[in-house]
Design an enzyme around this catalytic site. Structure first.
Site, PDB file in Angstrom:
ATOM      1  N   ARG A 160       0.815  -1.214   0.000  1.00  0.00           N
ATOM      2  CA  ARG A 160       0.000   0.000   0.000  1.00  0.00           C
ATOM      3  C   ARG A 160       0.855   1.272   0.000  1.00  0.00           C
ATOM      4  O   ARG A 160       0.514   2.270   0.612  1.00  0.00           O
ATOM      5  CB  ARG A 160      -0.959   0.029   1.195  1.00  0.00           C
ATOM      6  CG  ARG A 160      -1.934  -1.130   1.244  1.00  0.00           C
ATOM      7  CD  ARG A 160      -2.886  -1.145   0.029  1.00  0.00           C
ATOM      8  NE  ARG A 160      -3.729  -2.323   0.076  1.00  0.00           N
ATOM      9  CZ  ARG A 160      -3.405  -3.511  -0.457  1.00  0.00           C
ATOM     10  NH1 ARG A 160      -2.263  -3.652  -1.117  1.00  0.00           N
ATOM     11  NH2 ARG A 160      -4.213  -4.531  -0.379  1.00  0.00           N
ATOM     12  N   SER A 239     -11.583  -0.085   2.646  1.00  0.00           N
ATOM     13  CA  SER A 239     -10.797  -0.333   3.859  1.00  0.00           C
ATOM     14  C   SER A 239     -10.259   0.988   4.393  1.00  0.00           C
ATOM     15  O   SER A 239      -9.495   1.671   3.719  1.00  0.00           O
ATOM     16  CB  SER A 239      -9.642  -1.278   3.553  1.00  0.00           C
ATOM     17  OG  SER A 239     -10.118  -2.513   3.066  1.00  0.00           O
ATOM     18  N   GLU A 343      -5.901   4.487   5.756  1.00  0.00           N
ATOM     19  CA  GLU A 343      -5.515   4.283   4.360  1.00  0.00           C
ATOM     20  C   GLU A 343      -5.907   5.467   3.489  1.00  0.00           C
ATOM     21  O   GLU A 343      -5.127   5.887   2.629  1.00  0.00           O
ATOM     22  CB  GLU A 343      -6.143   2.992   3.834  1.00  0.00           C
ATOM     23  CG  GLU A 343      -5.670   2.592   2.458  1.00  0.00           C
ATOM     24  CD  GLU A 343      -6.057   1.169   2.091  1.00  0.00           C
ATOM     25  OE1 GLU A 343      -6.347   0.942   0.913  1.00  0.00           O
ATOM     26  OE2 GLU A 343      -6.067   0.304   2.978  1.00  0.00           O
TER      27      GLU A 343
END
Length: 351
Positions: A160, A239, A343
């Site tokens: 990520r 998410s 995130e």
């Protein structure tokens, strides 16, 4: 280019949250994108880049600068090489590669947002990450004032993360090139256990491309991860927290906390994450800390389908959302000693 002033930004995000931008420009060509960025940089104007808006948390006061919506179009296949303009809708592009019989991104179906955002976050799900197939990223370098082509290695991809995320003010992604695989209509080897179980195959097997895509779409929809304007569980950024990656020492301490809290036989999720590191599940942490599906009494709540998604039930403000996020972060830290990291990108606000 289309230019608006005091322009609402909430409709451009999947959260449907945030105040207006002092100025909103919509660019439909690479040249327009570059021109808008150069103009803002020359004037010293704060610049906010918006693609699909699926990874943005914008403050209620909005953005006192220029918001640039990248709405460029371009889908090109040359053999197994795919080139996408930054503004292309990602999930539509995935569908077209499946139709073309090419493997490599089929398990990334249903992920909202634009193609240009995928290398920034190194988007991944169900056993695939874009870093596995991206060959080059074409970007405007705000430091040198030139358009550059970066190789996969130069993108510095990790979980990520990428060089674009590490230095968000440096590059503006214009186009992304992928090298896909012609496996005679079959998918890449299925890596994710849940996907394999649902398909009735073993991890490492290949299945028809369409089957892989449809299975992932069904799994995502069951978790509220496929956009549906009628379903408030999808008024989210997917998410909200990344899965923590812990050193061996930190994981041992965490495991001890788990046994203390949940019992001597309790075992937390653990996945290899490189030498000396283990990844665990943010969703598991949230659930075991007492934040179950549907948690919350206000207009921002945890999804009724997945504990990792924070949602706007229709009347929330950004502050409502952040209050819930801070509550979850504090609760997980108190329970297990791990600090979750958001995130989505925050604009004008922070946890």
């Amino acid at each position: 280019m289309l230019e608006l002033h005091d322009a609402p930004l909430a409709p451009l995000t999947t959260f449907r949250l945030g105040g207006p931008a002092a100025r909103l420009i919509t660019a439909t060509t690479d040249a327009e994108v570059v021109a808008a960025v150069r103009e803002a940089d020359a004037a010293g104007t704060p610049l906010l880049l918006i693609g699909g808006g699926s990874n943005l948390v914008i403050g209620d006061k909005g953005f006192a600068g220029t918001a640039l919506r990248i709405a460029t179009e371009g889908f090109s296949l040359d053999g197994t090489t795919l080139e996408l303009a930054a503004g292309e809708v990602w999930t539509d592009a995935v569908a077209r590669t499946v139709e073309a019989g090419l493997a490599g991104i089929e398990c990334l179906a249903g992920i909202p947002g634009s193609a240009g955002a995928t290398p920034i976050q190194n988007v991944g799900a169900y056993g695939q990450e874009v870093s596995s197939t991206i060959s080059e990223v074409i970007a405007y370098d705000r430091k040198t004032g030139e358009t550059v082509t970066l190789t996969n290695a130069e993108c510095a991809f990790s979980y990520r993360h990428s060089r674009f995320k590490a230095d968000p003010d440096r590059h503006v992604v214009l186009r992304v090139r992928f090298e896909l695989e012609d496996a005679n209509g079959l998918s890449a080897p299925v890596k994710y256990a849940e996907t394999a179980r649902t398909l009735g195959v073993e991890p490492g097997d290949r299945v028809p491309l369409a089957d892989a895509r449809e299975t992932v779409l069904k799994l995502r929809a069951g978790k509220g991860m496929v956009l549906d304007p009628e379903d408030h569980d999808t008024w989210s950024a997917g998410s909200f927290f990344t899965n923590p990656i812990l050193t061996d020492e930190a994981f041992a301490a965490f495991h001890a906390r788990v046994r203390e809290r949940l019992g001597a036989d309790a075992v937390p999720p653990a996945y290899p994450a490189g030498e000396g590191h283990t990844k665990t599940s943010a969703a598991w942490l949230i659930d075991k800390s007492g934040f179950t599906k549907g948690y919350g009494a206000g207009p921002a709540r945890i999804s009724t389908k997945h504990t990792l998604a924070l949602t706007n039930r229709g009347e929330a403000s950004t502050e409502d959302l952040l209050a819930l996020a801070r509550e979850v972060v504090a609760g997980v830290h108190d329970a297990f000693g791990i600090t979750l990291v958001n995130e989505p990108v925050t604009v004008g606000v922070s946890l």
